[in-house]
Design a protein around this motif. Structure first.
Motif, mmCIF file in Angstrom:
data_model
loop_
_atom_site.group_PDB
_atom_site.id
_atom_site.type_symbol
_atom_site.label_atom_id
_atom_site.label_comp_id
_atom_site.label_asym_id
_atom_site.label_seq_id
_atom_site.Cartn_x
_atom_site.Cartn_y
_atom_site.Cartn_z
ATOM 1 N N GLU A 42 8.486 18.779 -14.728
ATOM 2 C CA GLU A 42 9.087 18.165 -15.976
ATOM 3 C C GLU A 42 7.545 19.703 -16.460
ATOM 4 O O GLU A 42 7.849 20.480 -17.560
ATOM 5 N N THR A 43 7.646 20.226 -16.048
ATOM 6 C CA THR A 43 5.843 21.405 -16.503
ATOM 7 C C THR A 43 7.229 22.352 -15.591
ATOM 8 O O THR A 43 8.218 22.692 -14.515
ATOM 9 N N LYS A 44 7.355 23.461 -16.788
ATOM 10 C CA LYS A 44 8.684 24.254 -17.002
ATOM 11 C C LYS A 44 8.490 25.620 -16.014
ATOM 12 O O LYS A 44 9.284 27.118 -15.459
ATOM 13 N N SER A 45 7.040 25.421 -15.025
ATOM 14 C CA SER A 45 6.244 26.824 -14.769
ATOM 15 C C SER A 45 7.106 27.281 -13.027
ATOM 16 O O SER A 45 7.134 26.289 -12.341
ATOM 17 N N SER A 46 7.670 28.459 -13.490
ATOM 18 C CA SER A 46 8.783 28.497 -11.577
ATOM 19 C C SER A 46 7.817 28.731 -10.932
ATOM 20 O O SER A 46 7.455 29.033 -9.972
ATOM 21 N N ARG A 47 6.292 29.492 -11.250
ATOM 22 C CA ARG A 47 4.940 29.661 -10.208
ATOM 23 C C ARG A 47 4.665 28.248 -9.157
ATOM 24 O O ARG A 47 4.782 28.532 -8.492
ATOM 25 N N ARG A 48 5.159 27.403 -10.463
ATOM 26 C CA ARG A 48 4.491 25.952 -9.191
ATOM 27 C C ARG A 48 5.362 25.678 -8.607
ATOM 28 O O ARG A 48 5.528 25.094 -7.879
ATOM 29 N N MET A 49 6.674 25.268 -9.098
ATOM 30 C CA MET A 49 7.542 25.680 -8.622
ATOM 31 C C MET A 49 7.585 25.920 -7.117
ATOM 32 O O MET A 49 8.255 25.722 -6.212
ATOM 33 N N PHE A 50 8.215 27.264 -7.190
ATOM 34 C CA PHE A 50 8.087 28.719 -6.448
ATOM 35 C C PHE A 50 6.947 27.711 -4.891
ATOM 36 O O PHE A 50 7.126 27.668 -4.054
ATOM 37 N N THR A 51 5.349 27.554 -5.715
ATOM 38 C CA THR A 51 4.582 27.057 -4.995
ATOM 39 C C THR A 51 4.523 25.607 -4.224
ATOM 40 O O THR A 51 4.843 25.398 -3.170
ATOM 41 N N LEU A 52 5.432 24.826 -4.886
ATOM 42 C CA LEU A 52 5.532 23.017 -4.018
ATOM 43 C C LEU A 52 6.354 23.930 -3.007
ATOM 44 O O LEU A 52 6.744 22.718 -1.922
ATOM 45 N N VAL A 53 7.712 24.022 -3.420
ATOM 46 C CA VAL A 53 8.903 24.428 -2.350
ATOM 47 C C VAL A 53 8.169 25.241 -1.133
ATOM 48 O O VAL A 53 8.406 25.108 0.100
ATOM 49 N N ALA A 54 7.637 25.866 -1.211
ATOM 50 C CA ALA A 54 6.808 27.051 -0.112
ATOM 51 C C ALA A 54 5.876 26.194 0.822
ATOM 52 O O ALA A 54 5.551 26.161 1.465
ATOM 53 N N SER A 55 4.942 24.800 -0.219
ATOM 54 C CA SER A 55 4.664 24.539 0.812
ATOM 55 C C SER A 55 5.306 23.245 0.986
ATOM 56 O O SER A 55 4.478 23.075 2.717
ATOM 57 N N PHE A 56 6.384 23.505 0.857
ATOM 58 C CA PHE A 56 7.211 22.091 1.434
ATOM 59 C C PHE A 56 7.688 22.110 3.133
ATOM 60 O O PHE A 56 7.865 22.161 3.931
ATOM 61 N N ALA A 110 0.774 -1.727 -0.347
ATOM 62 C CA ALA A 110 -0.091 -0.355 0.015
ATOM 63 C C ALA A 110 0.748 1.563 0.047
ATOM 64 O O ALA A 110 0.616 1.841 -0.887
ATOM 65 N N SER A 111 1.828 1.655 0.929
ATOM 66 C CA SER A 111 2.834 2.368 0.491
ATOM 67 C C SER A 111 4.044 2.249 -0.620
ATOM 68 O O SER A 111 3.728 3.650 -1.001
ATOM 69 N N ARG A 112 4.170 1.678 -0.882
ATOM 70 C CA ARG A 112 4.815 1.678 -2.174
ATOM 71 C C ARG A 112 3.776 2.228 -3.182
ATOM 72 O O ARG A 112 3.711 2.640 -4.323
ATOM 73 N N GLY A 113 2.110 1.760 -3.051
ATOM 74 C CA GLY A 113 1.712 2.601 -4.133
ATOM 75 C C GLY A 113 1.347 4.127 -3.763
ATOM 76 O O GLY A 113 1.424 5.197 -4.652
ATOM 77 N N ILE A 114 1.348 4.620 -2.951
ATOM 78 C CA ILE A 114 1.514 5.963 -2.586
ATOM 79 C C ILE A 114 2.195 7.090 -2.853
ATOM 80 O O ILE A 114 2.058 7.356 -3.273
ATOM 81 N N LEU A 115 3.778 6.344 -2.961
ATOM 82 C CA LEU A 115 4.876 6.520 -2.811
ATOM 83 C C LEU A 115 4.706 6.834 -4.518
ATOM 84 O O LEU A 115 5.252 7.988 -4.836
ATOM 85 N N SER A 116 4.243 5.461 -5.462
ATOM 86 C CA SER A 116 4.040 5.979 -6.655
ATOM 87 C C SER A 116 3.743 6.965 -6.976
ATOM 88 O O SER A 116 4.298 7.749 -7.809
ATOM 89 N N GLY A 117 3.069 7.215 -6.812
ATOM 90 C CA GLY A 117 1.583 8.413 -7.128
ATOM 91 C C GLY A 117 2.395 9.303 -6.631
ATOM 92 O O GLY A 117 2.236 11.161 -7.459
ATOM 93 N N THR A 118 3.173 9.488 -5.415
ATOM 94 C CA THR A 118 3.757 11.358 -5.128
ATOM 95 C C THR A 118 4.606 11.306 -6.305
ATOM 96 O O THR A 118 4.588 12.481 -6.695
ATOM 97 N N MET A 119 5.558 10.285 -6.395
ATOM 98 C CA MET A 119 6.785 10.153 -7.739
ATOM 99 C C MET A 119 5.959 10.590 -9.050
ATOM 100 O O MET A 119 6.998 11.899 -9.289
ATOM 101 N N ASP A 120 4.804 10.194 -9.502
ATOM 102 C CA ASP A 120 4.266 10.831 -9.946
ATOM 103 C C ASP A 120 4.318 12.135 -10.677
ATOM 104 O O ASP A 120 4.387 12.995 -11.369
ATOM 105 N N LYS A 121 3.279 12.288 -9.873
ATOM 106 C CA LYS A 121 3.095 14.353 -9.088
ATOM 107 C C LYS A 121 4.327 14.860 -9.882
ATOM 108 O O LYS A 121 4.087 15.766 -10.265
ATOM 109 N N PHE A 122 5.588 14.424 -8.519
ATOM 110 C CA PHE A 122 6.623 15.108 -8.472
ATOM 111 C C PHE A 122 6.897 15.323 -10.526
ATOM 112 O O PHE A 122 8.246 16.245 -10.589
ATOM 113 N N LYS A 123 6.827 14.103 -10.687
ATOM 114 C CA LYS A 123 7.573 14.100 -12.050
ATOM 115 C C LYS A 123 7.406 15.298 -12.942
ATOM 116 O O LYS A 123 7.478 15.726 -13.874
#
Length: 121
Positions: free
Chosen positions: A99-113, A82-95
């Motif tokens: 892959e999107t070159k939007s700096s705004r999304r990157m900033f939002t992601l880093v800020a949320s972390f 089950a955790s492997r499935g969750i981790l795989s989904g998370t990795m897919d979202k990170f990819k």
């Protein structure tokens, strides 16, 4: 009384008859010997029975322990899957995010972390 003579008499009483190829013990000696042997055999059988019962209990306890450990390992395997499935989904979202070159999304992601890290800390 002479102790040597008594000893000879007791030996003679033990082996009073010679049969074909062997010695035959006197009837009183053989009867006492049988009773002693039977008593020793019964004690030995009781000891063996106690050991068999102990081994039976130990094997039953071992069987229960093995079954318990197998159930625990099965649950752990299911949890890992089950955790492997969750981790795989998370990795897919990170990819997808990287892959999107939007700096705004990157900033939002880093800020949320960072916010999540500070809240948890």
């Amino acid at each position: 009384m002479n102790p040597r003579r008594d000893m000879r008499n007791s030996k003679a009483a033990l082996f009073d008859c010679i049969e074909e190829g062997g010695l035959r013990a006197s009837s009183s000696y053989s009867h006492q010997s049988l009773e002693i042997n039977e008593h020793e055999n019964e004690r030995a059988m009781e000891g063996l029975q106690d050991r068999v019962n102990l081994l039976k209990r130990l094997s039953g306890d071992t069987h229960e322990e093995v079954d318990s450990n197998n159930r625990m390992l099965d649950r752990m395997g299911n949890d890992i899957d089950a955790s492997r499935g969750i981790l795989s989904g998370t990795m897919d979202k990170f990819k997808m995010v990287f892959e999107t070159k939007s700096s705004r999304r990157m900033f939002t992601l880093v800020a949320s972390f960072v916010v999540i890290f500070l809240v948890m800390y």
